[in-house]
Write a protein that holds these residues in place. Structure first.
Motif, PDB file in Angstrom:
ATOM      1  N   ARG B  33       0.834  -1.214   0.000  1.00  0.00           N
ATOM      2  CA  ARG B  33       0.000   0.000   0.000  1.00  0.00           C
ATOM      3  C   ARG B  33       0.861   1.254   0.000  1.00  0.00           C
ATOM      4  N   PRO B 130       0.973  -0.011  -9.786  1.00  0.00           N
ATOM      5  CA  PRO B 130       1.649  -1.299  -9.542  1.00  0.00           C
ATOM      6  C   PRO B 130       0.633  -2.437  -9.506  1.00  0.00           C
ATOM      7  N   LEU B 131       1.103  -3.655  -9.745  1.00  0.00           N
ATOM      8  CA  LEU B 131       0.221  -4.809  -9.613  1.00  0.00           C
ATOM      9  C   LEU B 131      -0.172  -5.020  -8.164  1.00  0.00           C
ATOM     10  N   GLY B 132       0.750  -4.786  -7.241  1.00  0.00           N
ATOM     11  CA  GLY B 132       0.466  -4.988  -5.817  1.00  0.00           C
ATOM     12  C   GLY B 132       1.495  -5.894  -5.194  1.00  0.00           C
ATOM     13  N   ASP B 214      -1.185 -10.878  -6.223  1.00  0.00           N
ATOM     14  CA  ASP B 214      -1.853 -10.449  -7.448  1.00  0.00           C
ATOM     15  C   ASP B 214      -1.417 -11.222  -8.674  1.00  0.00           C
ATOM     16  N   VAL B 215      -0.186 -11.736  -8.653  1.00  0.00           N
ATOM     17  CA  VAL B 215       0.284 -12.534  -9.783  1.00  0.00           C
ATOM     18  C   VAL B 215       1.417 -13.426  -9.294  1.00  0.00           C
ATOM     19  N   THR B 233      -4.451 -20.658  -8.243  1.00  0.00           N
ATOM     20  CA  THR B 233      -5.751 -20.020  -8.465  1.00  0.00           C
ATOM     21  C   THR B 233      -5.547 -18.516  -8.643  1.00  0.00           C
ATOM     22  N   PRO B 235      -3.695 -15.442 -10.716  1.00  0.00           N
ATOM     23  CA  PRO B 235      -3.214 -15.355 -12.104  1.00  0.00           C
ATOM     24  C   PRO B 235      -1.715 -15.617 -12.196  1.00  0.00           C
ATOM     25  N   VAL B 236      -1.328 -16.314 -13.255  1.00  0.00           N
ATOM     26  CA  VAL B 236       0.074 -16.681 -13.457  1.00  0.00           C
ATOM     27  C   VAL B 236       0.604 -15.966 -14.691  1.00  0.00           C
ATOM     28  N   LEU B 237       1.808 -15.438 -14.591  1.00  0.00           N
ATOM     29  CA  LEU B 237       2.507 -14.953 -15.783  1.00  0.00           C
ATOM     30  C   LEU B 237       3.438 -16.073 -16.210  1.00  0.00           C
ATOM     31  N   LEU B 410      -2.302 -13.505 -22.458  1.00  0.00           N
ATOM     32  CA  LEU B 410      -2.923 -12.484 -21.625  1.00  0.00           C
ATOM     33  C   LEU B 410      -1.867 -11.604 -20.965  1.00  0.00           C
ATOM     34  N   HIS B 411      -2.199 -10.327 -20.839  1.00  0.00           N
ATOM     35  CA  HIS B 411      -1.429  -9.357 -20.066  1.00  0.00           C
ATOM     36  C   HIS B 411      -0.121  -8.964 -20.739  1.00  0.00           C
ATOM     37  N   SER B 423      -0.393  -2.656 -13.530  1.00  0.00           N
ATOM     38  CA  SER B 423      -1.793  -2.790 -13.927  1.00  0.00           C
ATOM     39  C   SER B 423      -2.271  -1.372 -14.235  1.00  0.00           C
TER      40      SER B 423
END
Lengths: 435, 435
Positions: B33, B130-132, B214-215, B233, B235-237, B410-411, B423
């Motif tokens: 954060r 940022p993605l997180g 997040d990833v 479960t 998301p995977v890069l 994706l992405h 993101s």
């Protein structure tokens, strides 16, 4: 002996379901190769043909839909469910009108999004290309069948659809018309596949067809989405739940705060961008807070309030239900609103960080600096200053077509327009360069 | 009684591993954060501090690494493995130099990628964020620990690292230095977490921490990647395998074809952008085909050839191993090349569609129209005309930093630079708009 025969028979049936599902997926994948090379006029002509064909097949489509509705009625489904399931001549015309609007939209495929030359002379282009084959798992509304197939076609993707059992006949009739129109337009009808199987395994097979399915998009309730997320080994575009907050800051204008809160809660309570929790800054004048609570109750909203909020309004205290801890995480999707008084902007930010689902969050304030802090600090697909969370929507954003609202951070976040159904590839042109 | 106590104890231990892993993940999420709100100078100062600290801690880092290397040696690991595991003063300085280059790169966070005003007056901005929290699962090389943490930091992301057991002490020493530097720079050290657990369950826990991670980015061999894809479960890069093809068209220039094929196969056979299959157009002059085969054999490459290719070169036939069907799908990662003669460009396109992994594919031809057909029709992260597939690399593309090469659609697809770790969010500013 008998038992082992039964097992064997079941295995054969399972194998057969897998074979059937994979056969359809492979046909879609094969079709995707030629779809990816279509020009915009070719795709738009096909979309036009689909619209014409749906209108021509109106009688067959409505008959099939009538059987679905009758069955759902006999199953005792509630009126709202039946309404979502039902197709009418008007709804069919709306669907076709949607196709016409889609034709007008720019085709993202082929767009060169970046281009540069390396010192060694290689020219690198990043080009938008279709994703390939989309898997779509959805519930109830048969219009999604047409929308999804049309958006896939516009972006050069093949699609494998798996709708709910209750809309099976409608969906089969619609895909029959779509495929017939594609064939008439000289496109491969195999680009649109519908999986008519009631078995949940057909969903699992779709979600684990790595190398054949490029993305799975679940659209429906939380249990559908979580099942797809859990079983899928293929990338998922998650269109998730929205526990959206309206935060009324100390300097909020009363009329604006009231209008935004009412709109966010009541204009369409069952959708994901509706507000579920109201956060009230303690510094916002007491009379405003009291008036707003009274106004929300008058609008028929059940309020579940924290202790401090309840004390604020002794004469209404019996109508302010004490909030339980789980209320802060609830997506009511109905006329219920959780209300909490917060000490500060930071307190509101902490609450949203803890309980928000990253969908849509709004601050109402006249203080520009505090608004900017909120907009920067809140981690959500869409953050609003002095506007209703209900605007998180492809149409309201001006995208013309919407695939859904992504609540994940990868690939696409927030309302997804046509580019969300594309990928990219690097096209590199050389003159014999080696490394 | 005894048995149930053991079960209970094991359950407690499992629960405890989960608790420990989740505690670290939650600390990272909390840190994310504040990281998201850092300015570029703040992040660059921290990166500089990390570099200084790694140099100051050289002795401790090399001692820890020495213990890892000694243990791997005692375990009988091959020399190549030990070499990848080993840190030296030079390698540490290279890592620090990498950090300096990262400081020079543009910070993608905060970039407004689109901005428009709606008819109702809402101003919508799409802003990079940022993605997180990134989860990273990787094997062997301890330099990845520093690279990944630094790239995460530069893009405002927290990161939870899980390296291989063999590099555990090195990775702990490196993350210790990184965290100390962050704390000195006034940033939350919790932004970089290292999971030191040998248990595979720690990977599974990381990959199923939806809402916190997040990833997940897996980097390593095929079994690591497939395990992460299967269990995740989140998301995977995916940074996957490369079964890359060089297609020599009928009009290819001999010298260029030879140079590109040799470079793509031999310059670094163990990497994913190395060529694994050579496709030769039947119309390419026979003497060229014979010469190329002889040249490849002379370079020490084992050739696994189709029947037609073997017949082409009777005097070398005993050195041309007959290709088995599985050769067309093999990623050798060594000095082996499958060779097939094809009838046409379409035949080559079909072969690549069937056997390619969508990584990097090249055509060598003097015919521009045929080159464009290949570039358009091949579905891969990078497609090349008259250049080696070995250029699919963040450095070669000019990205300055590379997270990996994505083979998913994706992405991010292809070499991933800093923007792949971001993101977006929609920031909507209104004046009281409701819907």
């Amino acid at each position: 002996m008998e038992k082992s025969q039964t097992t064997e028979k079941r295995q054969n049936m399972e194998k057969s379901l897998k074979d059937r599902v994979y056969e359809q997926i492979r046909l879609a994948k094969q079709a995707a190769r030629s779809l990816a090379l279509l020009s915009r006029p070719e795709k738009d002509r096909a979309l036009h043909a689909v619209g014409e064909r749906l209108l021509a097949d109106e009688a067959a489509i409505l008959t099939a839909n009538g059987r679905d509705v009758a069955r759902a009625e006999a199953d005792g489904q509630p009126a709202a469910y039946l309404d979502r399931l039902r197709l009418t001549p008007e709804r069919l015309r709306d669907l076709v009108e949607g196709l016409r609007q889609l034709v007008e939209l720019n085709d993202p495929v082929g767009e060169v999004t970046a281009r540069w030359t390396r010192p060694n002379g290689l020219v690198i282009e990043q080009v938008r290309v279709p994703l390939g084959v989309i898997g779509m798992v959805y519930e109830a509304r048969p219009n999604v069948t047409v929308d999804a197939a049309a958006i896939a076609l516009k972006t050069g993707n093949a699609i494998v659809l798996r709708g709910s059992r209750s809309a099976r006949e409608s969906n089969l009739a619609l895909t029959h018309s779509i495929r017939a129109a594609l064939a008439d337009a000289g496109l491969p009808a195999e680009a649109v596949q519908y999986l008519p199987y009631a078995e949940h395994e057909s969903v699992d097979l779709l979600c684990t067809a790595n190398g054949l399915i490029d993305v799975v998009i679940p659209r429906g309730g939380a249990s559908l989405i979580s099942r797809v997320l859990r079983t899928s080994t293929v990338p998922v575009l998650e269109t998730g739940v929205g526990n959206c907050h309206i935060y009324i800051d100390q300097s909020a204008e009363y009329a604006m705060a009231e209008a935004i809160t009412l709109n966010a809660k009541t204009s369409r309570p069952a959708v994901c961008n509706a507000a579920e929790t109201l956060l009230l800054h303690r510094g916002w004048p007491e009379r405003h807070r009291r008036d707003l609570l009274a106004r929300l109750l008058a609008a028929g909203i059940e309020l579940r309030a924290c202790e401090e909020t309840r004390r604020l309004h002794p004469e209404l205290a019996d109508r302010l239900v004490p909030a339980a801890p789980e209320d802060w995480d609830a997506e009511y999707l109905g006329l219920i609103l959780a209300v909490r008084t917060v000490d500060s902007l930071d307190d509101a930010l902490d609450h949203i960080a803890r309980h928000g689902t990253g969908h849509s969050e709004a601050i109402v304030t006249q203080d520009a600096a505090r608004a900017e802090r909120f907009l920067a600090a809140v981690d959500a697909a869409a953050v609003y200053h002095n506007a209703s969370t209900r605007f998180t929507d492809g149409g309201e954003f001006g995208f013309g077509a919407e695939i859904g609202i992504s609540t994940q951070k990868l690939h696409a976040r927030g309302p997804m327009g046509l580019p969300a159904l594309t990928s990219s590839k690097y096209v590199v042109r050389g003159t014999g360069q080696i490394r």
